[in-house]
Design a protein around this motif. Structure first.
Motif, PDB file in Angstrom:
ATOM      1  N   THR A  68       0.751  -1.157  -0.136  1.00 33.15           N
ATOM      2  CA  THR A  68       0.174   0.087   0.160  1.00 33.15           C
ATOM      3  C   THR A  68       0.998   1.256  -0.009  1.00 33.15           C
ATOM      4  OG1 THR A  68      -0.059   0.204   2.306  1.00 33.15           O
ATOM      5  CG2 THR A  68      -2.010  -1.246   1.423  1.00 33.15           C
ATOM      6  N   GLY A  69       2.199   1.068   0.121  1.00 38.73           N
ATOM      7  CA  GLY A  69       3.058   2.380   0.686  1.00 38.73           C
ATOM      8  C   GLY A  69       3.169   2.771   1.793  1.00 38.73           C
ATOM      9  N   ASP A  70       2.531   2.119   2.731  1.00 38.47           N
ATOM     10  CA  ASP A  70       2.536   2.435   4.236  1.00 38.47           C
ATOM     11  C   ASP A  70       3.730   1.559   5.003  1.00 38.47           C
ATOM     12  OD1 ASP A  70       0.424   4.244   4.471  1.00 38.47           O
ATOM     13  OD2 ASP A  70      -0.764   2.525   3.986  1.00 38.47           O
ATOM     14  N   VAL A  71       4.576   2.509   5.594  1.00 36.65           N
ATOM     15  CA  VAL A  71       5.648   1.870   6.252  1.00 36.65           C
ATOM     16  C   VAL A  71       5.904   2.298   7.740  1.00 36.65           C
ATOM     17  CG1 VAL A  71       8.095   1.596   6.069  1.00 36.65           C
ATOM     18  CG2 VAL A  71       6.904   1.864   3.853  1.00 36.65           C
ATOM     19  N   PHE A  72       6.210   1.242   8.488  1.00 37.82           N
ATOM     20  CA  PHE A  72       6.146   1.404   9.684  1.00 37.82           C
ATOM     21  C   PHE A  72       7.635   0.700  10.358  1.00 37.82           C
ATOM     22  CE2 PHE A  72       1.991   0.649   8.595  1.00 37.82           C
ATOM     23  CZ  PHE A  72       1.283   1.588   8.964  1.00 37.82           C
ATOM     24  N   ALA A  73       8.169   1.586  11.204  1.00 37.85           N
ATOM     25  CA  ALA A  73       9.472   1.288  11.790  1.00 37.85           C
ATOM     26  C   ALA A  73       9.154   0.348  13.303  1.00 37.85           C
ATOM     27  CB  ALA A  73      10.309   2.593  12.378  1.00 37.85           C
ATOM     28  N   ASP A  74       7.975   0.572  13.611  1.00 39.68           N
ATOM     29  CA  ASP A  74       7.489  -0.118  14.923  1.00 39.68           C
ATOM     30  C   ASP A  74       6.450  -1.009  14.633  1.00 39.68           C
ATOM     31  OD1 ASP A  74       5.324   0.287  17.487  1.00 39.68           O
ATOM     32  OD2 ASP A  74       7.353  -0.046  18.039  1.00 39.68           O
ATOM     33  N   LYS A  75       6.494  -2.188  15.057  1.00 39.33           N
ATOM     34  CA  LYS A  75       5.715  -3.537  14.790  1.00 39.33           C
ATOM     35  C   LYS A  75       4.337  -3.017  15.706  1.00 39.33           C
ATOM     36  CE  LYS A  75       4.764  -8.227  14.682  1.00 39.33           C
ATOM     37  NZ  LYS A  75       4.982  -9.515  15.472  1.00 39.33           N
ATOM     38  N   MET A  76       4.294  -2.550  16.872  1.00 39.74           N
ATOM     39  CA  MET A  76       2.979  -2.454  17.388  1.00 39.74           C
ATOM     40  C   MET A  76       2.238  -1.334  16.574  1.00 39.74           C
ATOM     41  SD  MET A  76       3.865  -2.806  21.333  1.00 39.74           S
ATOM     42  CE  MET A  76       2.127  -2.593  21.844  1.00 39.74           C
ATOM     43  N   ALA A  77       2.966  -0.080  15.956  1.00 38.23           N
ATOM     44  CA  ALA A  77       2.139   0.650  15.286  1.00 38.23           C
ATOM     45  C   ALA A  77       1.681   0.277  13.965  1.00 38.23           C
ATOM     46  CB  ALA A  77       3.174   1.980  14.811  1.00 38.23           C
ATOM     47  N   ALA A  78       2.346  -0.776  13.455  1.00 36.69           N
ATOM     48  CA  ALA A  78       1.763  -1.357  12.218  1.00 36.69           C
ATOM     49  C   ALA A  78       0.762  -2.499  12.565  1.00 36.69           C
ATOM     50  CB  ALA A  78       2.892  -2.200  11.794  1.00 36.69           C
ATOM     51  N   GLU A  79       0.768  -3.125  13.600  1.00 34.05           N
ATOM     52  CA  GLU A  79      -0.394  -3.888  14.072  1.00 34.05           C
ATOM     53  C   GLU A  79      -1.571  -2.987  14.228  1.00 34.05           C
ATOM     54  OE1 GLU A  79      -0.614  -7.018  13.876  1.00 34.05           O
ATOM     55  OE2 GLU A  79       1.338  -7.933  14.483  1.00 34.05           O
ATOM     56  N   TRP A  80      -1.636  -1.867  15.089  1.00 30.22           N
ATOM     57  CA  TRP A  80      -2.617  -0.791  15.149  1.00 30.22           C
ATOM     58  C   TRP A  80      -3.313  -0.380  14.048  1.00 30.22           C
ATOM     59  CZ3 TRP A  80      -6.283  -0.199  18.148  1.00 30.22           C
ATOM     60  CH2 TRP A  80      -7.014   1.075  18.184  1.00 30.22           C
ATOM     61  N   ALA A  81      -2.497  -0.132  13.098  1.00 32.74           N
ATOM     62  CA  ALA A  81      -2.932   0.316  11.583  1.00 32.74           C
ATOM     63  C   ALA A  81      -3.814  -0.784  10.980  1.00 32.74           C
ATOM     64  CB  ALA A  81      -1.774   0.819  10.785  1.00 32.74           C
ATOM     65  N   VAL A  82      -3.216  -1.802  11.127  1.00 31.93           N
ATOM     66  CA  VAL A  82      -3.981  -3.152  10.406  1.00 31.93           C
ATOM     67  C   VAL A  82      -5.447  -3.138  10.949  1.00 31.93           C
ATOM     68  CG1 VAL A  82      -4.066  -5.466  10.076  1.00 31.93           C
ATOM     69  CG2 VAL A  82      -2.012  -4.078   9.481  1.00 31.93           C
ATOM     70  N   PHE A  83      -5.129  -3.103  12.416  1.00 33.99           N
ATOM     71  CA  PHE A  83      -6.544  -3.427  13.461  1.00 33.99           C
ATOM     72  C   PHE A  83      -7.624  -2.205  12.934  1.00 33.99           C
ATOM     73  CE2 PHE A  83      -9.419  -2.569  16.764  1.00 33.99           C
ATOM     74  CZ  PHE A  83      -9.646  -3.767  17.286  1.00 33.99           C
ATOM     75  N   LYS A  84      -7.155  -0.998  12.627  1.00 35.48           N
ATOM     76  CA  LYS A  84      -7.990  -0.129  12.448  1.00 35.48           C
ATOM     77  C   LYS A  84      -8.507  -0.052  10.852  1.00 35.48           C
ATOM     78  CE  LYS A  84      -5.487   3.612  13.112  1.00 35.48           C
ATOM     79  NZ  LYS A  84      -5.093   5.157  13.574  1.00 35.48           N
ATOM     80  N   LEU A  85      -7.743  -0.676  10.040  1.00 33.58           N
ATOM     81  CA  LEU A  85      -8.183  -0.749   8.554  1.00 33.58           C
ATOM     82  C   LEU A  85      -9.154  -2.001   8.676  1.00 33.58           C
ATOM     83  CD1 LEU A  85      -4.924  -0.233   6.951  1.00 33.58           C
ATOM     84  CD2 LEU A  85      -7.021   1.118   6.643  1.00 33.58           C
ATOM     85  N   ARG A  86      -8.838  -2.996   9.311  1.00 33.50           N
ATOM     86  CA  ARG A  86      -9.924  -4.197   9.344  1.00 33.50           C
ATOM     87  C   ARG A  86     -11.183  -3.666  10.084  1.00 33.50           C
ATOM     88  NH1 ARG A  86      -5.807  -9.128  10.809  1.00 33.50           N
ATOM     89  NH2 ARG A  86      -4.801  -9.254   8.771  1.00 33.50           N
ATOM     90  N   TRP A  87     -11.070  -2.869  11.145  1.00 33.07           N
ATOM     91  CA  TRP A  87     -12.225  -2.379  11.811  1.00 33.07           C
ATOM     92  C   TRP A  87     -13.182  -1.785  10.933  1.00 33.07           C
ATOM     93  CZ3 TRP A  87     -13.818  -2.861  17.065  1.00 33.07           C
ATOM     94  CH2 TRP A  87     -14.609  -1.904  17.489  1.00 33.07           C
ATOM     95  N   LYS A  88     -12.650  -0.674   9.910  1.00 40.17           N
ATOM     96  CA  LYS A  88     -13.237  -0.032   9.197  1.00 40.17           C
ATOM     97  C   LYS A  88     -13.859  -0.819   8.144  1.00 40.17           C
ATOM     98  CE  LYS A  88     -13.519   3.785   6.235  1.00 40.17           C
ATOM     99  NZ  LYS A  88     -13.371   5.252   6.148  1.00 40.17           N
ATOM    100  N   ARG A  89     -13.248  -1.894   7.713  1.00 42.84           N
ATOM    101  CA  ARG A  89     -13.753  -2.662   6.614  1.00 42.84           C
ATOM    102  C   ARG A  89     -14.957  -3.534   6.948  1.00 42.84           C
ATOM    103  NH1 ARG A  89      -9.918  -5.831   2.682  1.00 42.84           N
ATOM    104  NH2 ARG A  89     -11.529  -7.027   1.489  1.00 42.84           N
ATOM    105  N   LEU A  90     -14.910  -3.921   8.250  1.00 40.80           N
ATOM    106  CA  LEU A  90     -15.922  -4.655   8.924  1.00 40.80           C
ATOM    107  C   LEU A  90     -17.075  -4.198   9.408  1.00 40.80           C
ATOM    108  CD1 LEU A  90     -13.753  -7.599  10.179  1.00 40.80           C
ATOM    109  CD2 LEU A  90     -15.247  -7.822   8.177  1.00 40.80           C
TER     110      LEU A  90
END
Length: 100
Positions: A70-92
């Motif tokens: 997607t072009g989104d890059v994260f240095a921190d795994k927890m920030a990346a996991e939170w971003a995925v959670f928010k995207l999945r939340w919105k999708r569902l």
């Protein structure tokens, strides 16, 4: 199929505080639903090597289809996991999470 209640922001807060390990039964239901999405468009995290940044991507329609960054890059795994959670939340749920 389990439907996520978009008003249960407390579950998102629980995930943000503790994305790994044991979760409440209700949060585990939410995570199971998020992780059982159809293959097409499913958000995943990629990493280039053991110390590289985390990149957000989406799966194709079939397992053999290319994974699309997607072009989104994260240095921190927890920030990346939170971003995925928010995207999945919105999708569902159809609603943005207002938590940061």
């Amino acid at each position: 199929m389990y439907e996520i209640d978009a008003s249960r922001i407390d579950l998102a807060e629980e995930f943000k505080r503790k994305p790994y390990g044991r979760h409440s039964a209700e949060l585990q239901r939410v995570l199971n639903r998020m992780r059982s999405e159809p293959f097409e468009g499913h958000y995943v995290l990629l990493r280039d090597g053991p110390s590289g940044p985390w990149r957000l991507a989406q799966l194709g329609r079939r397992p053999q289809d290319p994974i699309i960054p997607t072009g989104d890059v994260f240095a921190d795994k927890m920030a990346a996991e939170w971003a995925v959670f928010k995207l999945r939340w919105k999708r569902l749920t159809g609603q943005d999470l207002t938590l940061e």
